[in-house]
Motif scaffolding. Structure first.
Motif, short mmCIF file in Angstrom:
data_model
loop_
_atom_site.label_atom_id
_atom_site.label_comp_id
_atom_site.label_asym_id
_atom_site.label_seq_id
_atom_site.Cartn_x
_atom_site.Cartn_y
_atom_site.Cartn_z
N ARG A 251 19.27 14.24 -26.58
CA ARG A 251 18.51 15.48 -26.47
C ARG A 251 19.22 16.46 -25.53
N VAL A 252 19.07 17.74 -25.83
CA VAL A 252 19.47 18.81 -24.93
C VAL A 252 18.24 19.15 -24.10
N SER A 253 18.40 19.37 -22.81
CA SER A 253 17.24 19.57 -21.93
C SER A 253 16.35 20.72 -22.37
N SER A 254 16.91 21.78 -22.91
CA SER A 254 16.08 22.92 -23.32
C SER A 254 15.29 22.63 -24.59
N GLU A 255 15.55 21.48 -25.23
CA GLU A 255 14.79 21.06 -26.41
C GLU A 255 13.80 19.95 -26.07
N ILE B 70 25.15 19.02 -24.72
CA ILE B 70 25.70 19.64 -23.51
C ILE B 70 24.63 19.68 -22.44
N LEU B 71 25.07 19.75 -21.20
CA LEU B 71 24.16 19.83 -20.05
C LEU B 71 24.31 21.20 -19.41
N ARG B 72 23.34 21.57 -18.62
CA ARG B 72 23.42 22.84 -17.89
C ARG B 72 24.53 22.77 -16.85
N SER B 73 25.16 23.90 -16.63
CA SER B 73 26.24 23.97 -15.64
C SER B 73 25.64 23.98 -14.23
N GLY B 74 26.49 23.74 -13.25
CA GLY B 74 26.05 23.80 -11.86
C GLY B 74 25.54 25.19 -11.50
N LYS B 75 26.20 26.22 -12.00
CA LYS B 75 25.79 27.60 -11.74
C LYS B 75 24.41 27.86 -12.35
N ASP B 76 24.19 27.36 -13.56
CA ASP B 76 22.90 27.52 -14.22
C ASP B 76 21.81 26.77 -13.45
N ARG B 77 22.10 25.56 -12.99
CA ARG B 77 21.14 24.79 -12.20
C ARG B 77 20.80 25.52 -10.90
N LEU B 78 21.78 26.14 -10.28
CA LEU B 78 21.55 26.88 -9.04
C LEU B 78 20.66 28.10 -9.31
N ARG B 79 20.93 28.83 -10.39
CA ARG B 79 20.09 29.98 -10.76
C ARG B 79 18.65 29.54 -10.98
N TYR B 80 18.47 28.43 -11.71
CA TYR B 80 17.14 27.89 -11.97
C TYR B 80 16.43 27.57 -10.65
N ASP C 287 13.86 28.06 -20.05
CA ASP C 287 14.56 27.55 -21.23
C ASP C 287 14.56 28.56 -22.37
N ARG C 288 13.53 29.38 -22.45
CA ARG C 288 13.49 30.42 -23.49
C ARG C 288 14.43 31.58 -23.13
N LEU C 289 14.51 31.91 -21.84
CA LEU C 289 15.39 32.98 -21.40
C LEU C 289 16.86 32.58 -21.41
N PHE C 290 17.13 31.30 -21.08
CA PHE C 290 18.51 30.80 -20.97
C PHE C 290 18.65 29.50 -21.77
N PRO C 291 18.56 29.58 -23.11
CA PRO C 291 18.61 28.35 -23.91
C PRO C 291 20.01 27.76 -23.96
N LEU C 292 20.07 26.45 -24.12
CA LEU C 292 21.34 25.76 -24.36
C LEU C 292 21.49 25.61 -25.86
N LYS C 293 22.69 25.75 -26.34
CA LYS C 293 22.96 25.57 -27.76
C LYS C 293 23.82 24.32 -27.93
N ARG C 294 23.55 23.59 -28.99
CA ARG C 294 24.39 22.44 -29.32
C ARG C 294 25.73 22.96 -29.79
N ARG C 295 26.79 22.24 -29.42
CA ARG C 295 28.13 22.59 -29.87
C ARG C 295 28.52 21.63 -30.97
N PHE D 129 5.35 25.85 -16.80
CA PHE D 129 5.47 27.20 -17.38
C PHE D 129 6.76 27.90 -16.95
N PHE D 130 7.20 27.69 -15.70
CA PHE D 130 8.45 28.29 -15.25
C PHE D 130 9.61 27.73 -16.06
N THR D 131 9.66 26.40 -16.22
CA THR D 131 10.78 25.77 -16.93
C THR D 131 10.76 26.15 -18.41
N LEU D 132 9.59 26.22 -19.00
CA LEU D 132 9.49 26.64 -20.39
C LEU D 132 10.03 28.07 -20.54
N ALA D 133 9.62 28.97 -19.64
CA ALA D 133 10.10 30.35 -19.69
C ALA D 133 11.61 30.41 -19.44
#
Length: 151
Positions: A74-78, A6-16, A137-145, A131-135
């Protein structure tokens, strides 16, 4: 069992993107104002112009990079550390190409000074991005479905 990437949603990308730029500006604007001996407001507007450009570029760049990850399964958070480093450097190179004309015009400096300014800012931002992206991804991880469970 098959996992669906899965990919990050548009809303998630905007928050990032918004949180990335706001924190970055809170750090860089006061430093830039002191270094160039310019009013914080003037450097703040320059920062807003550069941040707006960066946010648009960020949305497109991250979407394309995530598509490449997905094609590789790959999932981006991995993403690996090497993948994160490539991601950060690639983004900063694209920012440099689009930022030099703005620095030259806004600050009234030459190409070499603009390039040196950009290298200093970029060096900081590369580490910040990692470091921002690592943090993030840890705060808002994506899970495989699991596709079998979703069917």
């Amino acid at each position: 069992m098959s996992d669906k990437v899965i990919l990050r949603s548009g809303k998630d990308r905007l928050r990032y993107t918004v949180s990335f730029e706001l924190l970055l500006m809170a750090i860089l604007v006061p430093v830039g104002a002191a270094f160039f001996d310019k009013p914080v407001a003037e450097i703040g507007v320059l920062g807003a112009v550069l941040a707006g450009k960066a946010m648009l570029l960020n949305l497109v760049y991250n979407w394309l990079f995530d598509k490449i990850d997905a094609r590789s399964g790959r999932v981006s958070s991995e993403r690996t550390h090497v993948g994160r480093i490539l991601h950060a450097f690639g983004f900063e190179i694209s920012l440099t190409i689009t930022s030099l004309p703005i620095y030259i015009w806004w600050l009234g400096i030459g190409l070499l000074d603009a390039f040196v300014t950009d290298i200093v800012v970029t060096s900081f931002v590369v580490a910040y991005t990692y470091f921002f992206t690592l943090a993030y991804d840890r705060l808002f991880p994506l899970k495989r479905r699991n596709s079998l469970l979703e069917a």
